[in-house]
Design a protein around this motif. Structure first.
Motif, short mmCIF file in Angstrom:
data_model
loop_
_atom_site.label_atom_id
_atom_site.label_comp_id
_atom_site.label_asym_id
_atom_site.label_seq_id
_atom_site.Cartn_x
_atom_site.Cartn_y
_atom_site.Cartn_z
N PRO C 101 21.88 -1.53 -16.32
CA PRO C 101 20.69 -1.32 -15.49
C PRO C 101 19.70 -2.47 -15.69
O PRO C 101 19.46 -2.89 -16.82
N GLY C 102 19.17 -2.97 -14.59
CA GLY C 102 18.27 -4.11 -14.67
C GLY C 102 18.98 -5.45 -14.66
O GLY C 102 18.34 -6.50 -14.64
N GLY C 103 20.27 -5.43 -14.67
CA GLY C 103 21.05 -6.67 -14.70
C GLY C 103 20.84 -7.52 -13.45
O GLY C 103 20.56 -7.00 -12.37
N VAL C 104 20.93 -8.80 -13.66
CA VAL C 104 20.67 -9.75 -12.58
C VAL C 104 21.70 -10.87 -12.62
O VAL C 104 21.99 -11.39 -13.70
N VAL C 105 22.24 -11.24 -11.48
CA VAL C 105 22.92 -12.53 -11.37
C VAL C 105 21.94 -13.42 -10.62
O VAL C 105 21.65 -13.20 -9.45
N PRO C 106 21.45 -14.43 -11.31
CA PRO C 106 20.39 -15.24 -10.70
C PRO C 106 20.89 -16.03 -9.50
O PRO C 106 22.10 -16.16 -9.28
N ILE C 107 19.97 -16.57 -8.75
CA ILE C 107 20.30 -17.34 -7.54
C ILE C 107 21.25 -18.48 -7.88
O ILE C 107 21.00 -19.25 -8.80
N HIS C 108 22.34 -18.53 -7.13
CA HIS C 108 23.34 -19.57 -7.38
C HIS C 108 24.13 -19.80 -6.10
O HIS C 108 23.97 -19.10 -5.10
N ALA C 109 25.00 -20.80 -6.14
CA ALA C 109 25.87 -21.09 -5.00
C ALA C 109 27.21 -21.59 -5.52
O ALA C 109 27.30 -22.08 -6.65
N HIS C 110 28.23 -21.44 -4.69
CA HIS C 110 29.56 -21.98 -4.99
C HIS C 110 29.82 -23.09 -3.98
O HIS C 110 29.99 -22.83 -2.80
N PRO C 111 29.83 -24.34 -4.47
CA PRO C 111 29.90 -25.46 -3.53
C PRO C 111 31.18 -25.47 -2.69
O PRO C 111 31.16 -25.98 -1.57
N GLY C 112 32.24 -24.89 -3.21
CA GLY C 112 33.50 -25.04 -2.49
C GLY C 112 34.15 -23.75 -2.03
O GLY C 112 35.35 -23.74 -1.79
N ALA C 113 33.40 -22.67 -1.87
CA ALA C 113 34.07 -21.42 -1.53
C ALA C 113 33.08 -20.40 -1.00
O ALA C 113 31.93 -20.34 -1.40
N SER C 114 33.58 -19.55 -0.09
CA SER C 114 32.87 -18.33 0.27
C SER C 114 33.21 -17.29 -0.79
O SER C 114 34.19 -17.41 -1.52
N GLU C 115 32.36 -16.27 -0.87
CA GLU C 115 32.53 -15.22 -1.88
C GLU C 115 32.50 -13.87 -1.20
O GLU C 115 31.83 -13.68 -0.18
N ALA C 116 33.23 -12.93 -1.76
CA ALA C 116 33.12 -11.53 -1.30
C ALA C 116 32.99 -10.67 -2.54
O ALA C 116 33.68 -10.90 -3.54
N ILE C 117 32.09 -9.71 -2.49
CA ILE C 117 31.91 -8.81 -3.62
C ILE C 117 32.28 -7.39 -3.21
O ILE C 117 31.97 -6.94 -2.11
N LEU C 118 33.00 -6.71 -4.10
CA LEU C 118 33.35 -5.30 -3.91
C LEU C 118 32.65 -4.53 -5.02
O LEU C 118 32.86 -4.83 -6.20
N VAL C 119 31.85 -3.56 -4.65
CA VAL C 119 31.15 -2.76 -5.67
C VAL C 119 32.10 -1.69 -6.21
O VAL C 119 32.57 -0.83 -5.46
N LEU C 120 32.40 -1.79 -7.50
CA LEU C 120 33.30 -0.82 -8.12
C LEU C 120 32.54 0.31 -8.80
O LEU C 120 33.02 1.44 -8.88
N GLU C 121 31.37 -0.02 -9.31
CA GLU C 121 30.52 0.99 -9.97
C GLU C 121 29.07 0.63 -9.73
O GLU C 121 28.71 -0.55 -9.76
N GLY C 122 28.26 1.65 -9.51
CA GLY C 122 26.82 1.44 -9.45
C GLY C 122 26.31 1.03 -8.08
O GLY C 122 27.02 1.14 -7.06
N LYS C 123 25.09 0.57 -8.08
CA LYS C 123 24.38 0.24 -6.85
C LYS C 123 23.79 -1.15 -7.03
O LYS C 123 23.17 -1.44 -8.06
N ILE C 124 23.96 -2.01 -6.05
CA ILE C 124 23.57 -3.40 -6.21
C ILE C 124 22.83 -3.87 -4.97
O ILE C 124 23.12 -3.44 -3.86
N THR C 125 21.85 -4.75 -5.18
CA THR C 125 21.24 -5.43 -4.05
C THR C 125 21.72 -6.87 -4.09
O THR C 125 21.53 -7.57 -5.08
N ALA C 126 22.40 -7.27 -3.01
CA ALA C 126 22.94 -8.62 -2.95
C ALA C 126 22.45 -9.28 -1.67
O ALA C 126 22.15 -8.60 -0.68
N GLY C 127 22.36 -10.61 -1.70
CA GLY C 127 21.90 -11.29 -0.50
C GLY C 127 22.14 -12.79 -0.59
O GLY C 127 22.49 -13.32 -1.64
N PHE C 128 21.96 -13.43 0.56
CA PHE C 128 22.06 -14.88 0.61
C PHE C 128 21.03 -15.39 1.61
O PHE C 128 20.50 -14.64 2.43
N VAL C 129 20.76 -16.69 1.52
CA VAL C 129 19.83 -17.34 2.44
C VAL C 129 20.63 -18.32 3.29
O VAL C 129 21.43 -19.08 2.76
#
Lengths: 216, 216, 216, 216, 216, 216
Positions: C101-129
């Motif tokens: 709880p309270g965990g954060v993945v800070p703002i970042h980017a992957h220069p060479g790939a698109s990403e997909a996330i699948l939520v396996l447990e919990g509730k997450i707020t994810a976004g991109f600009v």
């Protein structure tokens, strides 16, 4: 503050994986290794410095000693993967062209890349011929950019009375270069075969072979 | 002579097929059609002229009216597929950057392309940060080329006391552009969320949001 | 029966060629060889076993010893080509993210790939600009998949009161990773240059540099 | 039996999705739609029949009426995407070449594809010139395959006293074709400009322009 | 004349760079080096001869000794990168198929390539099954070309009373080959597992395993 | 402060171009437009919302009504470009598989993509057969990832006594799907032709055709 501490620890774990993963954002060419269809093998990331990404050789005109004459100064400096290992795998490379008044880049093609020219100095007439045999050419002034699509025959001539300087971009780290006259007249292409497949007259062929150093 | 006649007839048959095949050596963008993952649909070859391959907009600096100040003149002109339809499908595009003394191109990245900068005038410090968090930067002089690999954060600042002019090449006809400050501070990115994911202090965020026009 | 006999003989001849051809359906990475722009060289097919295609490291959360705190547990385990050689050349790779709880993945980017996330447990707020500076974010529940297009800045934060577990897919065997704070504050990026190109205040920079271990 | 029933039900659910997904294993060209950099738009799968995948036009020599002469019979039939819509998006296309004794395919290049020739009848001398100006040529007999790498100038001449028939494969559905003489002498390429960039003599140019229908 | 002299000097400077750049228009496979995801490493250009681009092995039928029976003569000869190193990196490869009357190429697929068949002799019924489970098949005569899209199951049977000879093109230098029966019945695929996943009856499986040399 | 003002003005000029350029970082599929070899045409960026990047359909098992039986519950839900338009052009797509005890995904292949499976619940035996006819299979537990290289036949069976849930990633937005039994037994593939090319016995074929709804 606790939050930042835990985060930074988390980030250290990211860095750790990063270190193991040897993530490469670039692939500076190791010119001592053999090429592959996708380019050279990569220099170890630990040995890469900022100088691998900087090329200063296009800032000066090619040394004219011996390669320039009174009327037809033309010289090219290239920054392909072999001269500028940093472009390996990145999909572009560069060159500089200098032409004195009357200078000519003869008809040629790049088998593996499109080309774009930026006029830095002077006035140039550049053009290409399409598969439909249409000639697209135009006289360009300083600041103009012209694109020459992949694999098509094209040319550039100094159209003014002052020196020309051009910056060239290719859409490949290794664009190749096939100069028409050299392809036909500088090697041992048998004259009879060449006449049969080019419809040039034998005397014309012999004259140009003598000129470009060809035999046969 | 008979030989040539028959050959030319043969070639006419080649041309005939060519005509039917509508062979395209290029795909000048039809900007009125929707994009696809590979770029815009092609303008009909019959409507393509040499002007589709020439872009003159990089020959002049951007109009400074309103966009330049006494100390920080900076302006960019782009020749991406949307401005220069001829590059569609060819894998490169271009831009021009002008900077007065003190000029800055803030930290940004191109999600879909590597970049190369050629210094045409002035002195610039340019750099990028790698996935391994190493900063590669150098002060460049006129004629230097520096490459900035795909997707990585990078910047350019005028490092001299004279105006800077830079010619930029991208390894894509549609490179994208993500300016860090604008990504974070010009929109409705909630300040709390931004603080949590950037570790910037709320007052710093509020100050920059006020500056860049952001809300939230 | 004769038919089958002759067929099988025919097939043996196919197999024979197959053997000579060393046909490779896959290219399990030989991590001891240098990388190329297309990935690692291939391990010999004869040495490949089913275990080269299976990765069990994502089945367990990263060891929290030392990397978790009371409030901000976050850990990532990666299965890129360097950890999971079987994905070499196949165009995808994987990771697992755990957040308390309270965990954060800070703002970042992957220069060479698109990403997909699948939520396996919990509730997450994810976004991109996006390049247009629009923030696309949403709170996701278990079972949701969200995609984060190539090279764009994005983030994920635990939006609930329970641990979060996420399975991550990348569209490259070697996606790269650029964490914003670490790119700016963990290295020797000169503070003045950083201030000039990020518009952050010097005190903010100094504070974060102290925190993330940067100098300069 | 229950097992099979449940399985078939499961498979029906797979089919159902398949139907919704409109999964396309192929993209037969809709020649009425505009091209894109990746080829033509796809014909609706429901309208595709086996005939979209079969091309019979290479089974017969081109009609010689008017295109063959006593000494130089040569004719080509192409199966590019525009003639054989089934190859759209698949990365290859085909052609047939017929040559009477003395037949010649003049020097030409395909800007966007490598070529392979299979000798079906007769004896042929084929060759190409590399970027290093080396001529690679050989006389081929029935059954020989020769490859001609992308974008390089190449030629084929009947090297025997009997008709030649050749099957040609290209590594693109739309390989392009640039015949040297036609590029230079069949259009309005100004003679002076052509002389300057080809080093051919004006009389030679004029003679060939007269022959190939060029002006200027 | 001065003009030509200066030009040739200019061209020599081009050649010089060309020499340094080791520009490669092709990448003939060095079969002794490990493969990469993009193919084999390149043989040194200096060691490449015209014979690297010519393959004569498809001009003769495979040796029937031991591999042909009275009723089912079928043999294949391949020219993939491993047999024909010149195709490395060029995106195509080739094969020849010979079938006596009654000959069959059993159901198979190429995981990494589309295929095209050209009927050189005889009459053949060829077909493939799409993802939508539609069977596209047709009886082809001499000169017909049929394409079989990437990765789909397909087959070829002699549909006449005379021998069949077919020239095969693949859209990859290393297309792979998966023959259905051999995939299922020539190895140690456990019979129970095979029955469960193929819905074939155990006796049928056992019979074919005995035939194709499988165990388990 | 002046500095910031000038900078922001500069950035507004960047944004302005960005607006004109209609820079697309993504290409959400417009399913109403025809497909191209590179995927669907893009939905207008102005109409794209965060929901185009989120897919919630994999969070629930497929509706078992009618498609599940007492012993063999198996159901698949797909998130390919046609169901999840956001993946268009990004090079990946997804699916979810649910299996009751005894569940089976029969032998099948994806012509255009590699696959990776993540076990979310239960125990599964998964495997594939290579071009060299080697069977690579293993029993996987929760958290294991297994990759199944492009175009190769593979299968998944519930190896435990509890339900199985699997998350599937494909290396293409449109991977295709060819289920062996359905390819052979659900259509009008003539039984004689099928027997000749599969070496299955006619009674076996007739039995499975009856079962899978095939004719002929």
């Amino acid at each position: 503050m606790m939050r930042m501490i835990s985060l930074i620890i988390f980030i250290f774990s990211l860095l750790l994986f990063s270190c193991h993963a040897a993530v490469q954002d670039f692939c500076v060419a190791d010119l001592t290794a053999p090429e592959t269809p996708a380019g050279y093998a990569c220099k170890k990331a630990a040995n890469v410095t900022v100088d691998d990404f900087v090329f200063s050789g296009l800032g000066v005109a090619a040394n004219p000693t011996g390669t320039f004459t009174k009327y037809y100064k033309s010289a090219i400096t290239t920054a392909f993967a072999a001269q500028f290992p940093g472009v390996n795998g990145l999909g572009f490379s560069f060159a500089r062209l200098d032409q004195e008044p009357g200078g000519v880049v003869p008809i040629h093609a790049h088998p593996g890349a499109s080309e774009a020219i930026l006029v830095l100095e002077g006035k140039i007439t550049a053009g290409f011929v399409s598969s439909a045999n249409k000639v697209y050419y135009k006289t360009l002034k300083k600041g103009d950019v012209m694109i020459l699509p992949q694999g098509l025959l094209h040319f550039q001539v100094n159209a003014g009375s002052t020196p020309v300087q051009i910056f060239v971009t290719f859409s490949s780290a290794n664009p190749g270069l096939q100069i028409l006259d050299y392809s036909l007249f500088s090697n041992d292409f048998p004259s009879e075969l060449l006449a049969a497949t080019s419809f040039l007259d034998i005397p014309q062929i012999k004259k140009l072979k003598a000129f470009f150093g060809g035999t046969g």
